[in-house]
Scaffold this motif. Structure first.
Motif, short mmCIF file in Angstrom:
data_model
loop_
_atom_site.label_atom_id
_atom_site.label_comp_id
_atom_site.label_asym_id
_atom_site.label_seq_id
_atom_site.Cartn_x
_atom_site.Cartn_y
_atom_site.Cartn_z
N ARG A 1 0.84 -1.21 0.00
CA ARG A 1 0.00 0.00 0.00
C ARG A 1 0.87 1.25 0.00
O ARG A 1 0.58 2.22 -0.70
CB ARG A 1 -0.93 0.00 1.21
CG ARG A 1 -2.02 -1.02 1.10
CD ARG A 1 -2.91 -0.99 2.32
NE ARG A 1 -3.97 -1.96 2.19
CZ ARG A 1 -4.61 -2.49 3.21
NH1 ARG A 1 -4.32 -2.10 4.44
NH2 ARG A 1 -5.57 -3.36 3.02
N ARG A 2 1.91 1.23 0.80
CA ARG A 2 2.83 2.37 0.86
C ARG A 2 3.46 2.60 -0.52
O ARG A 2 3.60 3.73 -0.97
CB ARG A 2 3.92 2.10 1.90
CG ARG A 2 4.96 3.19 1.99
CD ARG A 2 6.02 2.80 3.04
NE ARG A 2 7.18 3.63 2.94
CZ ARG A 2 8.26 3.38 2.19
NH1 ARG A 2 8.31 2.26 1.48
NH2 ARG A 2 9.26 4.21 2.16
N GLY A 3 3.83 1.52 -1.19
CA GLY A 3 4.40 1.63 -2.54
C GLY A 3 3.44 2.26 -3.52
O GLY A 3 3.84 3.10 -4.35
N GLU A 4 2.16 1.90 -3.42
CA GLU A 4 1.15 2.51 -4.28
C GLU A 4 1.02 4.01 -4.02
O GLU A 4 0.94 4.81 -4.95
CB GLU A 4 -0.20 1.82 -4.08
CG GLU A 4 -0.23 0.38 -4.55
CD GLU A 4 -1.52 -0.33 -4.15
OE1 GLU A 4 -2.53 0.35 -3.90
OE2 GLU A 4 -1.51 -1.57 -4.08
N VAL A 5 0.99 4.37 -2.75
CA VAL A 5 0.89 5.79 -2.39
C VAL A 5 2.12 6.55 -2.87
O VAL A 5 2.02 7.66 -3.41
CB VAL A 5 0.69 5.96 -0.86
CG1 VAL A 5 0.86 7.41 -0.44
CG2 VAL A 5 -0.68 5.44 -0.45
N LEU A 6 3.30 5.95 -2.72
CA LEU A 6 4.53 6.61 -3.16
C LEU A 6 4.55 6.79 -4.68
O LEU A 6 5.04 7.81 -5.18
CB LEU A 6 5.75 5.84 -2.69
CG LEU A 6 6.07 5.94 -1.21
CD1 LEU A 6 7.23 5.02 -0.84
CD2 LEU A 6 6.36 7.37 -0.81
N ASP A 7 4.03 5.80 -5.42
CA ASP A 7 3.96 5.94 -6.88
C ASP A 7 3.08 7.13 -7.28
O ASP A 7 3.45 7.92 -8.15
CB ASP A 7 3.40 4.66 -7.52
CG ASP A 7 4.39 3.50 -7.47
OD1 ASP A 7 5.60 3.75 -7.24
OD2 ASP A 7 3.94 2.35 -7.65
N ILE A 8 1.93 7.24 -6.63
CA ILE A 8 1.03 8.36 -6.91
C ILE A 8 1.68 9.67 -6.52
O ILE A 8 1.65 10.66 -7.26
CB ILE A 8 -0.32 8.17 -6.17
CG1 ILE A 8 -1.05 6.95 -6.72
CG2 ILE A 8 -1.18 9.42 -6.27
CD1 ILE A 8 -2.23 6.49 -5.89
N LEU A 9 2.30 9.67 -5.35
CA LEU A 9 2.95 10.89 -4.84
C LEU A 9 4.08 11.33 -5.77
O LEU A 9 4.19 12.53 -6.08
CB LEU A 9 3.47 10.64 -3.43
CG LEU A 9 4.06 11.82 -2.69
CD1 LEU A 9 3.03 12.93 -2.52
CD2 LEU A 9 4.57 11.37 -1.33
N ASP A 10 4.89 10.40 -6.22
CA ASP A 10 5.98 10.74 -7.14
C ASP A 10 5.45 11.33 -8.44
O ASP A 10 6.04 12.27 -8.99
CB ASP A 10 6.84 9.52 -7.45
CG ASP A 10 7.72 9.11 -6.28
OD1 ASP A 10 7.92 9.94 -5.36
OD2 ASP A 10 8.19 7.95 -6.28
N ALA A 11 4.34 10.79 -8.92
CA ALA A 11 3.77 11.27 -10.18
C ALA A 11 3.19 12.67 -10.07
O ALA A 11 3.18 13.42 -11.05
CB ALA A 11 2.69 10.30 -10.66
N MET A 12 2.72 13.03 -8.89
CA MET A 12 2.06 14.33 -8.76
C MET A 12 2.93 15.42 -8.11
O MET A 12 2.50 16.56 -8.01
CB MET A 12 0.75 14.18 -8.00
CG MET A 12 0.87 13.72 -6.58
SD MET A 12 -0.69 13.25 -5.79
CE MET A 12 -1.64 14.72 -5.85
N THR A 13 4.15 15.09 -7.70
CA THR A 13 5.00 16.06 -7.02
C THR A 13 5.78 16.90 -8.04
O THR A 13 6.61 16.37 -8.77
CB THR A 13 6.01 15.36 -6.09
OG1 THR A 13 5.29 14.58 -5.14
CG2 THR A 13 6.87 16.36 -5.35
N PRO A 14 5.53 18.21 -8.05
CA PRO A 14 6.34 19.08 -8.92
C PRO A 14 7.74 19.26 -8.34
O PRO A 14 7.91 19.19 -7.11
CB PRO A 14 5.57 20.40 -8.93
CG PRO A 14 4.68 20.37 -7.75
CD PRO A 14 4.47 18.93 -7.37
N PRO A 15 8.73 19.47 -9.17
CA PRO A 15 10.10 19.61 -8.68
C PRO A 15 10.26 20.73 -7.64
O PRO A 15 11.14 20.64 -6.78
CB PRO A 15 10.92 19.92 -9.94
CG PRO A 15 10.09 19.43 -11.07
CD PRO A 15 8.66 19.53 -10.63
#
Length: 133
Positions: free
Chosen positions: A66-80
């Motif tokens: 679950r943490r991995g799924e959240v991190l994938d979403i977070l990485d995709a939506m985080t602007p530099p």
């Protein structure tokens, strides 16, 4: 002078009483900042996973997924430009959730243990509800 002392003695109680309804309302409101919401969930799930490593190894694998799924979403939506903010939110949430989990196990007061357990489960459910499946 005694009027000021009375005022300052009552101030913390007044603030606590005023803040309680606001906190309760915040739990039921939809997230206004999805980036911060997912960062907070990543931190909570990290704390939960590490806690489960010590006490419930099998559950940690589910939490890790679950943490991995959240991190994938977070990485995709985080602007530099917000990487530092996101990391800060994750760390704050991880520390807060870790403190809550410590109370579930190590508190001497059974009432505090039960409340901490209930709150930690509630917060994790709000995070996993964001995921599909």
């Amino acid at each position: 002078m005694s009027g000021l002392r009375t005022y300052f003695r009552r101030l913390p109680l007044s603030l606590a009483l005023c803040a309680a309804p606001i906190c309760a309302q915040a739990e039921t409101m939809p997230p206004s900042d999805p980036l911060r919401t997912f960062a907070t969930c990543a931190g909570r799930l990290s704390a939960q996973m590490e806690f489960e490593w010590m006490f419930d190894g099998a559950a940690s694998e589910v939490t890790q997924d679950r943490r991995g799924e959240v991190l994938d979403i977070l990485d995709a939506m985080t602007p530099p430009t917000q990487v530092r903010d996101v990391l800060n939110w994750r760390i704050e949430a991880k520390m807060a959730h870790s403190s809550l989990l410590q109370r579930t196990t190590f508190s001497d007061d059974s009432r505090i243990q039960m409340q901490a357990r209930r709150l930690s489960v509630q917060k994790l459910k709000s995070c996993t509800a964001l995921l599909l499946g």
